[in-house]
Design a protein around this motif. Structure first.
Motif, PDB file in Angstrom:
ATOM      1  N   GLY A 174      46.201  32.259  35.469  1.00 61.92           N
ATOM      2  CA  GLY A 174      45.891  30.931  34.971  1.00 61.92           C
ATOM      3  C   GLY A 174      44.422  30.800  34.622  1.00 61.92           C
ATOM      4  O   GLY A 174      43.935  31.448  33.699  1.00 61.92           O
ATOM      5  N   ASP A 175      43.689  29.981  35.386  1.00 66.02           N
ATOM      6  CA  ASP A 175      42.277  29.738  35.102  1.00 66.02           C
ATOM      7  C   ASP A 175      41.369  30.871  35.547  1.00 66.02           C
ATOM      8  O   ASP A 175      40.185  30.881  35.208  1.00 66.02           O
ATOM      9  CB  ASP A 175      41.821  28.441  35.776  1.00 66.02           C
ATOM     10  N   VAL A 176      41.889  31.804  36.341  1.00 67.71           N
ATOM     11  CA  VAL A 176      41.079  32.935  36.792  1.00 67.71           C
ATOM     12  C   VAL A 176      41.675  34.219  36.231  1.00 67.71           C
ATOM     13  O   VAL A 176      42.845  34.283  35.860  1.00 67.71           O
ATOM     14  CB  VAL A 176      40.999  33.016  38.330  1.00 67.71           C
ATOM     15  N   CYS A 177      40.846  35.248  36.164  1.00 63.51           N
ATOM     16  CA  CYS A 177      41.280  36.529  35.609  1.00 63.51           C
ATOM     17  C   CYS A 177      41.990  37.328  36.695  1.00 63.51           C
ATOM     18  O   CYS A 177      41.351  37.773  37.660  1.00 63.51           O
ATOM     19  CB  CYS A 177      40.071  37.304  35.085  1.00 63.51           C
ATOM     20  N   ALA A 178      43.282  37.497  36.560  1.00 67.32           N
ATOM     21  CA  ALA A 178      44.068  38.196  37.571  1.00 67.32           C
ATOM     22  C   ALA A 178      45.289  38.830  36.921  1.00 67.32           C
ATOM     23  O   ALA A 178      45.808  38.357  35.911  1.00 67.32           O
ATOM     24  CB  ALA A 178      44.500  37.238  38.679  1.00 67.32           C
ATOM     25  N   ALA A 179      45.752  39.928  37.516  1.00 61.89           N
ATOM     26  CA  ALA A 179      46.970  40.617  37.086  1.00 61.89           C
ATOM     27  C   ALA A 179      47.442  41.482  38.247  1.00 61.89           C
ATOM     28  O   ALA A 179      46.646  41.861  39.112  1.00 61.89           O
ATOM     29  CB  ALA A 179      46.710  41.474  35.844  1.00 61.89           C
ATOM     30  N   PRO A 180      48.723  41.814  38.295  1.00 62.08           N
ATOM     31  CA  PRO A 180      49.224  42.655  39.386  1.00 62.08           C
ATOM     32  C   PRO A 180      48.580  44.040  39.374  1.00 62.08           C
ATOM     33  O   PRO A 180      48.265  44.591  38.314  1.00 62.08           O
ATOM     34  CB  PRO A 180      50.732  42.744  39.094  1.00 62.08           C
TER      35      PRO A 180
END
Length: 757
Positions: A174-180
């Motif tokens: 969402g608003d932050v940079c993240a991925a599995p």
């Protein structure tokens, strides 16, 4: 004041040197030691965080150690039918998690990977049961989101998440940079390449090679690479591992600890450049298999058995914020400890902008790194920015001068760099471009991910992302209330450009006067202006107090500084930067004997592999240091631990080695091979340390010049410098050491506090 680091200071953070409690993690298998092998500990319960500092836990997990009171340890040893849960309760925020405790390798100790922490404050409690005097204790830990921030202050916005370009798929945060996260496997072929390992069981590919680690273990050269997002950065962790029985939950009773493939040590990689950020940056899984040192790619760390970790926010070309790099290091290292094991020590290696990160992390966040290998050294960025921006104003002056008025020989005498093969100088031909990037917010090297509509434009997008150095470090420098932009500490008031050239007879009085009369400065948008740049003393003081300038504090850890000599090739990585750092170390620490300086040809002879030599030497240095149990202060022990290979040296283009102390003596063998030059500030009379951002002023004095000025010329000189000229014999305006180690930056730019430890 000279800082004598204690052993505790360098061992209490992330289980660095001399931590023995989990040394058994380098052995194969799971479970833990038999209670019968544990001697009782004395005193009451004790508890401490191992994977990070209690105030900067991230990702919901923390590794802790519990030391048992004597009576409980004795009963467990004496009665094999008594279980730990019969005698002890361990809880997280009131929830019983006693089952997570497993024996540690230190006598009477337990360890536990505590999961499920709330964001914010958490309380871990251990108490005795069944008739023992309740000598329980608690530990408060503060958990932060895995996306950060933890201590760097607010992250930049806009922020472009490049997980797709890094092979991690579409961002999910969402608003932050993240991925599995994911795991990939590679193997080294007999042809010397890395290929994906498509089968995780034997038989392995016929062209699989083996490697012998620094500990003498010969193992299959199979590499496990973990990739994911931490601190809105793409991280990679590479380690030699067995795909048929891989590392898994090493702190659990049934987990799998690293085997003999891992030498028990971590190399953390930093990459150069100097860009504005506003994006996560991207990399590939292969990027952790080879160390990029701006000279060549090498897999030496891996083939010696080191685990290798890095993140895209440890790439200065992605974002030139060393605090964010330190924060990313702390978070990735915490993740490594919790998911792989406790490294005996951590070596940082990085070139150019990577060296800036190494020096500033060692200074400001001691304990993250136990030894550093800066390549193509710069002491920091903020002090380099000063003389690099000088190159911009000088180039503007020379460009407007009459044709032929300033031959390159005279330009070189003013800017301090040698005449390059293309009849130019590094200052005028290369640094000028960086200067236009570091001060000009519109010319920053954003990368294509940060599209033009997001970037600052004074007319069409005045609130867009600014690409200058100061904006990238706004949490340190604060905001100018007039412009609303990050404050700039660039100042050239009182700087007498070409002073040494004048006194050496390389330029005339009229050339000196005209140059200083018309050189001008830069405004907040990097535009040339006819008047000198005058920085607000408050922001200059913040540059020092926030730790953005490397003063030499805490730079008494083992350090191998090496560079390939390129001063004669019109290259920005000039040798004099190493001597700037040396001067600062001597001034602050009283010695530079914790550092080794190596120089090799710009085109080194085959077999002159300074990465491997530096890792081998640093490994022995840290091994020696870890076995020193003397009561000497930390700096003395570092010096005493130096192996015989840790001596200043240079190698000529044929690979011949010359051992001699690094010095500025022009007759020294290494200096005859590799002369030391200067920069515009040094040629203006500034000390070689280069640590003065804004000089104190003194009245113009005829005694400073080897030439005699006429009355008219003296009047002209005083008009050029109405407030006086730089007094380089005094400290700079606001020059002081940083406000402390482990600063946490506040939500208001330009504010910070010292982390509790």
């Amino acid at each position: 004041m000279i800082r004598n680091l204690t052993r505790q200071k360098h061992t209490s953070i992330f289980g660095t040197l001399s931590v023995a409690i989990v040394a058994s993690l380098t052995a194969c298998g799971g479970g833990g030691s038999d209670w019968s092998n544990s001697a009782p500990a004395s005193g009451a319960f004790k508890m401490k965080a191992l994977s990070t500092l209690p105030d900067i836990v991230s990702g919901g997990n923390v590794l802790v150690q519990v030391d048992l009171p004597t009576g409980i340890a004795a009963q467990l040893e004496a009665n094999k039918n008594t279980t730990l849960s019969d005698l002890v309760t361990f809880s997280r925020n009131g929830v019983d998690i006693t089952s997570t405790l497993v024996p540690g390798s230190a006598p009477g100790s337990l360890v536990a990977l505590v999961e499920g922490l709330d964001v914010g404050t958490n309380t871990l409690t251990v108490n005795a049961k069944r008739g023992f005097i309740n000598a329980g204790t608690s530990l408060s830990v503060t958990n932060h989101p895995i996306s950060g921030p933890v201590f760097s202050g607010p992250h930049q916005r806009p922020w472009i998440c490049e997980t797709a370009a890094s092979g991690l798929g579409t961002p999910t945060g969402g608003d932050v940079c993240a991925a599995p996260s994911k795991i990939e496997w590679f193997y080294r072929t007999t042809a010397g390449t890395f290929n994906p390992l498509t089968t995780l069981t034997q038989p392995y590919p016929a062209d699989l090679t083996q490697t012998t680690t620094i500990d003498g273990h010969t193992v299959n050269y199979i590499v496990r690479v973990e990739s994911g997002t931490i601190n809105e950065s793409i991280y990679r962790i590479a380690i030699l591992d067995d795909p048929a029985n891989p590392i898994s939950k090493p702190w659990s009773a049934g987990g799998k600890k690293p085997g003999a493939n891992w030498n028990g040590k971590l190399m953390y990689q930093y990459v150069g450049g100097a860009g504005p950020g506003y994006r996560s940056g991207s990399n590939s899984a292969n990027s952790s298999l080879q160390a990029q040192d701006s000279i060549r790619s090498t897999d030496d760390a891996l083939n010696m058995g080191f685990a290798v970790a890095t993140g895209t926010r440890n790439v200065f070309g992605t974002g030139q914020d060393d605090v964010l790099s330190a924060e990313t290091t702390a978070m990735i290292k915490e993740h490594f400890i919790e998911n792989y094991g406790m490294p005996r020590f951590t070596i940082g290696l990085g070139s150019s902008g990577g060296s800036m990160q190494l020096h500033l992390i060692a200074q400001n966040y001691p304990g993250l790194l136990d030894g550093i290998v800066p390549v193509r050294t710069y002491p920091d960025q903020v002090s380099v920015v000063a003389d690099v921006l000088d190159c911009n104003v000088l180039a503007n002056y020379f460009a407007k001068a009459p044709a032929g008025a300033w031959p390159v020989s005279k330009v070189s005498a003013v800017d301090g760099y040698p005449v390059s093969p293309d009849n130019s100088t590094t200052c005028r031909g290369l640094w000028q471009g960086f200067a236009n990037v570091w001060q000009n917010p519109s010319n920053g090297q954003f990368g294509s991910a940060v599209t033009a509509d997001l970037r600052y434009n004074a007319t069409t997008n005045p609130k867009g992302a600014r690409g200058d150095y100061w904006s990238g470090n706004v949490n340190s420098f604060g905001v100018d209330p007039v412009t609303g932009f990050a404050r700039s500490a660039y100042d050239n008031v009182g700087v007498q450009y070409g002073l040494q050239a004048l006194n050496a007879g390389a330029i005339t009085k009229d050339e000196f006067l005209d140059l200083n009369e018309r050189v001008g400065g830069l405004d907040f948008d990097g535009r040339n202006i006819p008047v000198r740049s005058a920085a607000d003393p408050e922001v200059v003081a913040k540059a020092y107090k926030s730790g953005r300038l490397n003063s030499g504090v805490n730079l008494n850890l083992p350090m191998i500084d090496y560079r390939n000599y390129v001063d004669d090739q019109k290259n920005i990585h000039t040798r004099h930067r190493t001597f700037a750092k040396i001067e600062r170390m001597i001034k602050t620490n009283g010695t530079r004997e914790t550092m080794v300086a190596w120089t090799v040809s710009g085109n080194p002879a085959p077999g002159t592999n300074l990465i491997r030599q530096s890792l081998t030497t640093m490994n022995q240095w840290l091994e020696n240091l870890s076995s020193d149990t003397s009561d000497q202060n930390y700096q003395a022990r570092v010096i005493a631990a130096k192996p015989h290979t840790a001596k200043d040296a240079c190698w000529d283009s044929a690979g011949t080695k010359f051992e001699e102390p690094a010095s500025l003596d022009p007759q020294a063998q290494c200096n005859r091979l590799y002369p030391v030059y200067a920069d515009p500030r040094i040629m203006a009379g500034a000390p070689r340390a280069g640590d003065i951002l804004k000089c104190q002023l003194k009245p113009v004095s005829a005694a400073e010049y080897t030439v005699a000025f006429t009355a008219a010329e003296a009047a002209r000189l005083n008009a050029i410098f109405p407030g006086g000229v730089c007094d380089w014999s005094k400290p700079g305006t606001g020059q002081t050491k940083q406000d402390g180690d482990w600063l946490r930056f506040g939500s208001t730019p330009g504010t910070w506090s010292v982390l509790s430890r």
